[in-house]
Every structure is written in structure tokens, then in C-alpha cells.
Design a protein around this motif. Structure first.
Motif, PDB file in Angstrom:
ATOM      1  N   THR A 356       0.785  -1.650   0.081  1.00  0.00           N
ATOM      2  CA  THR A 356       0.138  -0.070  -0.631  1.00  0.00           C
ATOM      3  C   THR A 356       0.920   1.141  -0.087  1.00  0.00           C
ATOM      4  OG1 THR A 356      -1.296  -0.691   1.548  1.00  0.00           O
ATOM      5  CG2 THR A 356      -1.633   1.643   1.959  1.00  0.00           C
ATOM      6  N   ARG A 357       2.126   1.171   0.784  1.00  0.00           N
ATOM      7  CA  ARG A 357       2.623   2.257   0.890  1.00  0.00           C
ATOM      8  C   ARG A 357       3.575   2.391  -0.272  1.00  0.00           C
ATOM      9  NH1 ARG A 357       1.213   6.444   4.201  1.00  0.00           N
ATOM     10  NH2 ARG A 357       0.465   5.617   6.400  1.00  0.00           N
ATOM     11  N   ASP A 358       3.701   1.687  -1.190  1.00  0.00           N
ATOM     12  CA  ASP A 358       5.181   1.206  -2.342  1.00  0.00           C
ATOM     13  C   ASP A 358       6.090   0.758  -1.595  1.00  0.00           C
ATOM     14  OD1 ASP A 358       5.700   1.061  -4.977  1.00  0.00           O
ATOM     15  OD2 ASP A 358       5.582   2.786  -5.706  1.00  0.00           O
ATOM     16  N   LEU A 359       6.730   0.160  -0.778  1.00  0.00           N
ATOM     17  CA  LEU A 359       7.524   0.452  -0.352  1.00  0.00           C
ATOM     18  C   LEU A 359       8.416  -0.993  -0.261  1.00  0.00           C
ATOM     19  CD1 LEU A 359       7.046   1.164   3.805  1.00  0.00           C
ATOM     20  CD2 LEU A 359       8.041   2.523   1.430  1.00  0.00           C
ATOM     21  N   GLY A 360       7.836  -2.083  -1.551  1.00  0.00           N
ATOM     22  CA  GLY A 360       8.520  -3.348  -1.796  1.00  0.00           C
ATOM     23  C   GLY A 360       7.318  -4.904  -1.312  1.00  0.00           C
ATOM     24  N   GLY A 361       8.266  -5.492  -1.443  1.00  0.00           N
ATOM     25  CA  GLY A 361       7.528  -6.944  -1.031  1.00  0.00           C
ATOM     26  C   GLY A 361       7.639  -7.482  -0.122  1.00  0.00           C
ATOM     27  N   TRP A 362       7.660  -8.797   0.048  1.00  0.00           N
ATOM     28  CA  TRP A 362       8.302  -9.749   0.978  1.00  0.00           C
ATOM     29  C   TRP A 362      10.088 -10.079   0.947  1.00  0.00           C
ATOM     30  CZ3 TRP A 362       6.224  -9.966   5.547  1.00  0.00           C
ATOM     31  CH2 TRP A 362       6.634 -10.816   6.463  1.00  0.00           C
ATOM     32  N   ALA A 363      11.292  -9.221   1.805  1.00  0.00           N
ATOM     33  CA  ALA A 363      12.441  -8.898   0.906  1.00  0.00           C
ATOM     34  C   ALA A 363      12.708 -10.397   2.337  1.00  0.00           C
ATOM     35  CB  ALA A 363      13.040  -7.571   2.131  1.00  0.00           C
ATOM     36  N   PRO A 364      14.109 -10.977   1.350  1.00  0.00           N
ATOM     37  CA  PRO A 364      14.834 -11.848   1.838  1.00  0.00           C
ATOM     38  C   PRO A 364      14.905 -11.507   3.135  1.00  0.00           C
ATOM     39  CG  PRO A 364      15.812 -11.314  -0.158  1.00  0.00           C
ATOM     40  CD  PRO A 364      15.083 -10.136   0.461  1.00  0.00           C
ATOM     41  N   ILE A 365      15.591 -10.588   4.192  1.00  0.00           N
ATOM     42  CA  ILE A 365      15.534 -10.479   5.037  1.00  0.00           C
ATOM     43  C   ILE A 365      13.907 -10.731   6.457  1.00  0.00           C
ATOM     44  CG2 ILE A 365      14.881  -8.003   5.549  1.00  0.00           C
ATOM     45  CD1 ILE A 365      16.536  -7.934   8.230  1.00  0.00           C
ATOM     46  N   LEU A 366      13.105 -10.195   5.558  1.00  0.00           N
ATOM     47  CA  LEU A 366      11.796 -10.840   6.644  1.00  0.00           C
ATOM     48  C   LEU A 366      10.989 -12.956   6.411  1.00  0.00           C
ATOM     49  CD1 LEU A 366       9.363  -7.842   5.206  1.00  0.00           C
ATOM     50  CD2 LEU A 366      10.430  -8.964   7.512  1.00  0.00           C
ATOM     51  N   GLN A 367      11.593 -13.286   4.967  1.00  0.00           N
ATOM     52  CA  GLN A 367      11.643 -14.278   5.125  1.00  0.00           C
ATOM     53  C   GLN A 367      12.754 -14.712   5.962  1.00  0.00           C
ATOM     54  OE1 GLN A 367      12.784 -15.931   0.618  1.00  0.00           O
ATOM     55  NE2 GLN A 367      11.530 -14.224  -0.366  1.00  0.00           N
ATOM     56  N   PHE A 368      14.254 -14.326   5.870  1.00  0.00           N
ATOM     57  CA  PHE A 368      14.718 -15.317   7.440  1.00  0.00           C
ATOM     58  C   PHE A 368      14.424 -14.794   9.312  1.00  0.00           C
ATOM     59  CE2 PHE A 368      18.206 -15.051  10.860  1.00  0.00           C
ATOM     60  CZ  PHE A 368      19.172 -15.737  10.101  1.00  0.00           C
ATOM     61  N   HIS A 369      13.955 -13.693   9.271  1.00  0.00           N
ATOM     62  CA  HIS A 369      13.159 -13.920  10.259  1.00  0.00           C
ATOM     63  C   HIS A 369      11.793 -14.396  10.416  1.00  0.00           C
ATOM     64  CE1 HIS A 369      16.316 -11.113  12.332  1.00  0.00           C
ATOM     65  NE2 HIS A 369      16.826 -10.693  11.095  1.00  0.00           N
ATOM     66  N   SER A 370      11.214 -14.333   9.873  1.00  0.00           N
ATOM     67  CA  SER A 370       9.436 -14.686   9.759  1.00  0.00           C
ATOM     68  C   SER A 370       9.614 -15.683   9.641  1.00  0.00           C
ATOM     69  CB  SER A 370       8.334 -14.325   8.951  1.00  0.00           C
ATOM     70  OG  SER A 370       8.842 -14.304   7.486  1.00  0.00           O
TER      71      SER A 370
END
Length: 428
Positions: A356-370
Motif C-alpha cells: 500500500t505504501r509502495d515500499l516493495g514486497g517480501w524482502a529476504p530479511i523478512l523471509q529469514f526472521h519470519s
């Protein structure tokens, strides 16, 4: 009658206490005692410490200010032998570095025994192994199963808080990994078929009312989420009549306040917000019933904690985090999202907010921690979007009014992102 100091005792022969010479000699041999302020009268027996024969009080050395420590012969002997052993160890280390053995032996003779010290045959014949054993122990390596997992530098989000003990940077990731494991214990399903007197609309009205309670009492958001979770777990196991549903929700909020808040509201406050519809005894009885039903295990992982953690991974601004919180709080009223795990729901809410904020998608760092990939979030993202685009219910305005305020960046008034854009992100 006590004996007066400086006067002879006028005790009759029949009442005269015999002089205990054996006792006084025992006290002298048992070690130093604390000196009393007054000395015993002439001819009276020496006073003894209570239970001195059945305790280890004679081994305790009490040092008072302004007094020199008194040592016995045994203590001096132990200290002497210990110091001799330490000097021997130091001399052995020196002898290994010095080339000439004769000079070293001469030095050992002059240093190891001083006047007034006695060296026992055991110390003289002590092998090198015993002296080396007195050295500090070698630090052992940590077993493999206890070693802290290595985090790549590009995924490290906790080292910047190394000075903040409240953030627990040393084991923050381990904490959230543990919470994610605990989610398996608290997986719910659609329990409404087992509630003959309730329906999803009644539950949504209860959640909307709990949001108002959280605002009026200025409670933490964690308190609201935990209260909703406890309510759902209780309703999934216990049939409740519709007239008692508000009592269940308010009691769950009371328990959550005791768990999360620093200054939780009292019982009378919750009776007041229920408009005195219930008695004090009923609320306390319901509190005991909920705790027993949940086996007193109320540390339920909630999506709000995971949301804050994952938003930190991408350094999301407060406006983006608030938008994700709005989506997450709206999901509390949707019966379709009850079976979803808190970490998965928080990830889906954050992804929708980022798009919604146009800040990109699911980054690799999010995949690592989640631990989730984009494909894992797709079903939940579609459910969230369907909930957000649904026409609002005029009876359920608490969450929308709350997040339409300037304090929350008026995120409730933002348009919902198009599903086609979300599908493009989910395919990446």
C-alpha cells in the motif's frame, strides 16, 4: 536475682552453683568468641553461646570494626601450606623459562620457606601434577547444541541495540523462534457450530466493545490481543449463553490486564463498564473458570508482537507500522482469520501495508526472521483483502474510528490497494 558487679555474692550453700572448669576450658579450646561488653562476676561460671556444642559457630570468625582478626594455629598452618604451594607453582613456572637449573634451585630454597614456617613432608614431596591442578581451570568449548546460531551480518537487526538490556539483543531471535513454536499449541478452528446460542456477529460486537474498553482504560494493544485470544480459546471449549458473552469478554480483559499492564484496572472498574449487569462474585467465578479451562497457560503468542518484530526488519516507519496494525486489529473481528497463526497473520498484514505504501514486497530479511515465503502468505493476504473491501457495518465502528484519528496517521481513511497489484507481488 542477678549478681551485681563488684560485690560478693551472698548465695546460700544450697543454692550455690558449682564452678564449671570443664566448660570454661572447652570454650577456650573451641576458638575465638565475640567479646561481651561486661565480664562475669567473680566466682560465677563463664557464659556460653547458646547451642555452641551442636552448631558450627566456633568455626565462624566475626570481624568487628577496629579489631584485629584473631587466628588460630590451625588457620595459620593452612594459610602457610597454601602460600607455600602457590609459591612453588610460581617457581616451577620460572624454572621452565630459566636455563640454569642450579640458580633456580637456589632461588627456590630461599623463597619457598621463610622463618617461622614449617613445611610438611607432603608439601615437599608433592608432584608437579598436584601443583598444576591448583591452576585456574581451562575454559571448555560450548557443546554444539548449546551454541548460539550465527546470524548473517545483512540479517542482523539486534546488534544495534547491544546497549539496551530491555531489547534482549543477545537472544531476541531465539525468543521469537520459541514463540513461533508455541503457536502450534494454540491453533484454533471455527468453534461457532459448538455454540448454539452464539453467532459470528455477536462475537464481532464483543470485539468491537473490547476495543472501546482498551481505549477508555488506555491499555496496551497487547492486552487487547491477549483478551481476544483467551476469549476464543474459552469459547472453543465451553458453551456460553449469549447473556454471559459480555462477562466472558470483560473477564478475559481483566486477566490480560493482570498479565500485561503495570497498573491493571480493578474488578470494580470492569463491573462498572458492564453497567453493573453482573455481580462481583460472578466475575471472580468466571475468572477462575477461564483460567482452569486454559490450564493457567495464558502466555499465548499474539500477532501484535510478531508485527513489531517484522516491521523492524525493514526499518518501517511509524505510519507504515500503524497501517499494518490497523489491518491486524480489523482481523480480530473476522471469524475466517481465527485459525491463522499469529506470526503468519502479522506477516500478511505487513506485506499489505508495504504494498500500500509502495515500499516493495517480501524482502529476504523478512523471509529469514519470519520463516515464511511469499507463497505462504498468499492465502492470508487474499482473506485480508476481502475483509478490507467488504462494506463496513454501521454497528462496528470502534476500530475504524480509532485509526481515523490523527494520532494514528488517519490510516483508516486510506484507500485499499488493488488486488491485482497484490497478486503481482505474491508471484515474485
Amino acid at each position: 536475682m542477678p549478681l551485681l558487679r563488684g560485690k560478693k555474692s551472698s548465695v546460700s550453700t544450697g543454692n550455690r552453683v558449682p564452678k564449671l572448669t570443664s566448660t570454661s576450658s572447652e570454650n577456650q579450646e573451641e576458638g575465638p568468641q565475640v567479646k561481651r561488653s561486661s565480664s562475669p562476676p567473680h566466682g560465677a561460671p563463664k557464659k556460653r553461646t547458646a547451642f555452641i556444642d551442636i552448631t558450627n559457630a566456633h568455626k565462624v570468625h566475626i570481624s568487628l570494626p577496629g579489631r584485629k582478626k584473631e587466628t588460630t594455629k590451625s588457620a595459620v598452618k593452612k594459610t602457610t601450606s597454601g602460600s607455600v604451594a602457590l609459591r612453588k607453582l610460581a617457581n616451577l613456572k620460572k624454572s621452565s623459562s630459566v636455563g640454569s637449573e642450579g640458580a633456580t634451585a637456589e632461588k627456590e630454597k630461599t623463597e619457598e620457606v621463610k622463618p617461622g614456617e614449617e613445611e610438611t613432608p607432603t608439601d615437599a614431596a608433592a608432584p608437579v601434577e598436584e601443583l598444576v591442578a591448583a591452576a585456574p581451570p581451562v575454559v571448555r568449548e560450548v557443546p554444539a547444541h548449546l551454541q548460539k546460531p550465527q546470524i548473517p551480518a545483512e540479517f542482523d537487526i539486534d546488534s544495534e541495540n547491544s546497549e539496551d538490556t530491555y531489547m534482549c539483543p543477545e537472544y531476541a531471535k531465539e525468543i521469537f523462534d520459541y514463540l513461533k513454536q508455541r503457536e502450534e499449541k494454540f491453533v484454533l478452528c471455527n468453534y461457532m457450530p459448538s455454540q448454539p446460542s452464539l453467532n459470528p456477529e455477536m462475537r464481532a460486537i464483543l470485539i468491537d466493545w473490547l476495543v472501546e474498553v482498551q481505549e477508555n482504560f488506555e491499555l496496551y494493544h497487547e492486552t487487547l490481543y491477549l483478551a481476544v485470544k483467551m476469549t476464543d480459546h474459552y469459547l472453543s471449549q465451553t458453551p456460553v449463553h449469549r447473556e454471559m458473552l459480555q462477562l466472558v469478554g470483560s473477564t478475559a480483559m481483566l486477566i490480560a490486564s493482570k498479565f500485561e499492564e503495570r497498573s491493571p484496572p480493578c474488578v470494580d472498574d470492569f463491573l462498572y463498564i458492564c453497567d453493573d449487569a453482573y455481580k462481583r462474585e460472578e466475575l471472580i467465578s468466571m475468572e477462575a473458570g477461564i483460567l482452569q479451562t486454559l490450564s493457567f497457560d495464558i502466555n499465548i503468542p499474539i500477532p501484535y508482537r510478531f508485527l513489531r518484530r517484522y516491521a523492524k526488519c525493514v526499518s518501517a516507519g511509524m505510519d507504515t507500522l500503524t497501517l499494518a496494525r490497523y489491518f491486524c486489529e480489523m482481523s480480530l473481528m473476522d471469524m475466517e482469520l481465527i485459525p491463522e497463526r499469529g506470526s503468519l497473520l502479522a506477516s500478511a498484514c505487513l506485506l499489505v501495508a508495504l504494498v500500500t505504501r509502495d515500499l516493495g514486497g517480501w524482502a529476504p530479511i523478512l523471509q529469514f526472521h519470519s520463516g515464511y515465503q511469499t507463497s505462504d502468505l498468499a492465502p492470508v493476504v487474499r482473506k485480508l483483502h476481502a475483509m478490507l473491501v467488504a462494506p463496513p457495518d454501521d454497528k462496528l465502528k470502534a476500530i475504524r474510528n480509532k485509526y481515523a484519528h490523527k494520532v494514528f496517521f488517519e490510516v483508516a481513511s486510506l484507500p485499499v490497494v488493488d488486488m491485482d497489484i497484490l497478486e503481482i507481488v505474491l508471484l515474485q
